[in-house]
Scaffold this motif. Structure first.
Motif, PDB file in Angstrom:
ATOM      1  N   PRO A 127      41.855 -22.132 -10.685  1.00  0.00           N
ATOM      2  CA  PRO A 127      42.224 -22.036  -9.267  1.00  0.00           C
ATOM      3  C   PRO A 127      41.694 -20.759  -8.606  1.00  0.00           C
ATOM      4  CG  PRO A 127      44.105 -22.819 -10.520  1.00  0.00           C
ATOM      5  CD  PRO A 127      43.018 -22.509 -11.514  1.00  0.00           C
ATOM      6  N   ALA A 128      41.699 -19.645  -9.337  1.00  0.00           N
ATOM      7  CA  ALA A 128      41.194 -18.402  -8.747  1.00  0.00           C
ATOM      8  C   ALA A 128      39.694 -18.491  -8.487  1.00  0.00           C
ATOM      9  CB  ALA A 128      41.503 -17.218  -9.653  1.00  0.00           C
ATOM     10  N   ILE A 130      38.061 -21.278  -7.722  1.00  0.00           N
ATOM     11  CA  ILE A 130      37.956 -22.142  -6.545  1.00  0.00           C
ATOM     12  C   ILE A 130      38.323 -21.338  -5.300  1.00  0.00           C
ATOM     13  CG2 ILE A 130      38.861 -24.220  -5.440  1.00  0.00           C
ATOM     14  CD1 ILE A 130      37.444 -25.157  -7.805  1.00  0.00           C
ATOM     15  N   GLY A 131      39.398 -20.556  -5.393  1.00  0.00           N
ATOM     16  CA  GLY A 131      39.823 -19.748  -4.258  1.00  0.00           C
ATOM     17  C   GLY A 131      38.754 -18.749  -3.840  1.00  0.00           C
ATOM     18  N   ASN A 132      38.061 -18.181  -4.811  1.00  0.00           N
ATOM     19  CA  ASN A 132      37.013 -17.216  -4.471  1.00  0.00           C
ATOM     20  C   ASN A 132      35.881 -17.853  -3.675  1.00  0.00           C
ATOM     21  OD1 ASN A 132      38.074 -14.823  -5.478  1.00  0.00           O
ATOM     22  ND2 ASN A 132      37.415 -15.271  -7.566  1.00  0.00           N
ATOM     23  N   TYR A 135      36.773 -17.835  -0.244  1.00  0.00           N
ATOM     24  CA  TYR A 135      36.585 -16.484   0.283  1.00  0.00           C
ATOM     25  C   TYR A 135      35.102 -16.066   0.306  1.00  0.00           C
ATOM     26  CZ  TYR A 135      41.527 -15.181   0.608  1.00  0.00           C
ATOM     27  OH  TYR A 135      42.839 -15.084   0.979  1.00  0.00           O
TER      28      TYR A 135
ATOM     29  N   LYS B 110      41.329  -7.326   1.101  1.00  0.00           N
ATOM     30  CA  LYS B 110      41.240  -8.478   0.183  1.00  0.00           C
ATOM     31  C   LYS B 110      41.642  -8.094  -1.229  1.00  0.00           C
ATOM     32  CE  LYS B 110      37.700 -11.402   2.265  1.00  0.00           C
ATOM     33  NZ  LYS B 110      36.360 -12.004   2.060  1.00  0.00           N
ATOM     34  N   MET B 125      47.771 -15.950   0.269  1.00  0.00           N
ATOM     35  CA  MET B 125      46.401 -15.479   0.459  1.00  0.00           C
ATOM     36  C   MET B 125      45.680 -15.101  -0.818  1.00  0.00           C
ATOM     37  SD  MET B 125      46.390 -13.286   3.861  1.00  0.00           S
ATOM     38  CE  MET B 125      47.043 -13.887   5.413  1.00  0.00           C
ATOM     39  N   HIS B 126      46.379 -15.085  -1.946  1.00  0.00           N
ATOM     40  CA  HIS B 126      45.713 -14.790  -3.222  1.00  0.00           C
ATOM     41  C   HIS B 126      44.694 -15.895  -3.499  1.00  0.00           C
ATOM     42  CE1 HIS B 126      45.134 -14.116  -7.512  1.00  0.00           C
ATOM     43  NE2 HIS B 126      45.719 -12.941  -7.369  1.00  0.00           N
ATOM     44  N   PRO B 127      43.508 -15.533  -4.056  1.00  0.00           N
ATOM     45  CA  PRO B 127      42.533 -16.588  -4.372  1.00  0.00           C
ATOM     46  C   PRO B 127      43.144 -17.720  -5.193  1.00  0.00           C
ATOM     47  CG  PRO B 127      41.517 -14.433  -4.659  1.00  0.00           C
ATOM     48  CD  PRO B 127      42.969 -14.180  -4.321  1.00  0.00           C
TER      49      PRO B 127
END
Lengths: 306, 306
Positions: A127-128, A130-132, A135, B110, B125-127
């Protein structure tokens, strides 16, 4: 029609270029004492994924990346697999971890995928990770999504303002392709099985991506003349004589008469996907090296000692 | 026109319903010994954010959630702020952490946002929080994005197959709204400053979301008759007499003659955003309690003791 038709946007040359870049980076990292290594995890039936794993190994060798297979029995519990992954997370010799799918049904694949440390997540599925992408940190994306975007870039089309339609909204293909292209400046519409008229959207697309797993869904009358068509589907089709062949989600024979570029299936997105896996491994290695430097401040000390 | 025109999709009633739900959940958690608490962090100029913080405190009290302000001087280093956040991450009395913006330019917002533990990331808002939305875990999303979607749901429109156009592709508003709506079955197009014709897309939208920070960008001729228009812009406009007033990204006076629903600015998305912050706090509390149970197995022991 002959396969060397120039409208075919073939994966081979794109993959070869990426693997050559990986090779240069991997050789240089190895010379500096940081040899990259991929670990492939299979659980249970190895035969089902054997052809993929053998191909990954061969391409990793071409790219100068070590490749290690870890095969676990089908009875492995999710807890045991998670513990094994934590061991690999903590092992500085392991650069990246791949979980070969399918896994047995008692293994919760999403939770297991999230157990891989984000810095070792070369499949770009945490998930992190994907989140990046959301961003705008685009250098480590899910392999198939990144490969599809690479093929569009190979057309030379300017992505800024390009009208793109993505048919399919899966978490690791459709949605990441949408964010990657938004970050590149494209105007993106995502269609799926609940969309009222996929054809109406598809017909206005400068670039059409399809990843729904429905053989030959996209016909010529759904494609804008001159469009680029990226076919991400892989479907087995049984012929009259009982043999099977692989076809995509696009009716290639008819669509190629309308489109300016079309990826063949097989031989389009597939080869590039493996190349991206190797490129992601080098991104992971560089991030791990950066974290090491940040933690120990070695670079500062080296400069101080000079 | 009078503000009680039924075409106005006001935030107040939606916020009141959410806060009442939060209150019931918070009271019940408090009775069980888990009192929810929000910590608000301000760095430097408190006056600039004071009105927001006071509003958050008032709404938190309505929702049965403790609210604590931590004010740091403008000279605080990023390292010191990160250390303070790590302390709050490790403090079981802190349910959620909010960083009030703006922060001084030497604070990398960020990186600081990512220092908040994902289970305490009530702003979403965390990735990893953003990535979870992509994976269809929709219960903890960025507050403004989730609030905008709540307002669309308040129209009663069926989101499945709805043609939605999102104007604006920011990481914490435009893109998350797009994923949230894709997960609900809408067909979503994301437009931005590089889109060839925003009007052409906007005119075919059943629901139009706008978040670009350009006062009155969307005029009546860019809106499909009968559409729902969600205005996320907040812009200060200076009047002839020198006074200022707040206007959205939509030219409300003209658009309301065409649209079936339109959110006023102020009084639309804003009040719901604060309510979502409180709802996210309860989601965070429940996830923290679930992790505690999982770690210590208290529920199993309780059952065993009965």
């Amino acid at each position: 029609m002959p396969l060397d038709d120039t409208r075919y946007l073939k994966g081979g040359p794109v993959a070869a270029r990426i693997i050559a870049e990986v090779r240069a980076a991997a050789d240089s990292a190895t010379a500096e004492g940081f040899r990259p290594k991929l670990v492939s995890i299979t659980v249970g039936d190895v035969a089902a994924v054997d052809v993929y794993v053998r191909n990954q190994r061969a391409k990793a060798e071409l790219g100068g990346i070590d490749f290690e297979e870890r095969r676990f029995p089908a009875e492995l519990t999710a807890g045991e697999l998670e513990a094994a992954i934590h061991g690999m997370n903590a092992d500085p010799r392991v650069t990246g971890i791949i979980i070969q799918r399918p896994v047995p049904p008692h293994i919760p694949i999403k939770a297991i995928q999230a157990a891989i440390h984000p810095l070792k997540d070369v499949e770009g599925m945490h998930p992190a990770s994907i989140g990046n992408i959301v961003y705008n940190e685009l250098d480590l994306a899910p392999c198939t999504a990144a490969a599809s975007v690479e093929l569009l870039k190979a057309t030379g089309l300017d992505l800024k303002g390009l009208e793109v339609v993505m048919v399919g909204h899966s978490e690791i293909v459709g949605k990441p392709i949408a964010f990657l292209l938004m970050s590149e400046g494209a105007t993106v519409t995502v269609c799926h099985h609940m969309t009222r008229s996929v054809a109406a959207h598809a017909r206005r697309a400068d670039a059409l991506f399809v990843a729904v797993g429905k053989p030959r869904l996209i016909k010529a009358d759904m494609v804008k003349p001159g469009a680029a068509v990226i076919d991400i589907g892989i479907n087995a089709e049984t012929l009259a004589d009982g043999s099977t062949r692989i076809v995509g989600d696009v009716d290639t024979d008819s669509v190629k008469e309308v489109a300016s570029w079309i990826t063949p299936v097989p031989g389009g997105v597939g080869p590039v996907t493996v190349a991206i896996l190797l490129r992601n491994t080098m991104v992971a290695l560089n991030r791990q090296r950066a974290l090491y430097r940040e933690t120990y401040g070695t670079s500062e000390r080296q400069f101080a000692a000079e």
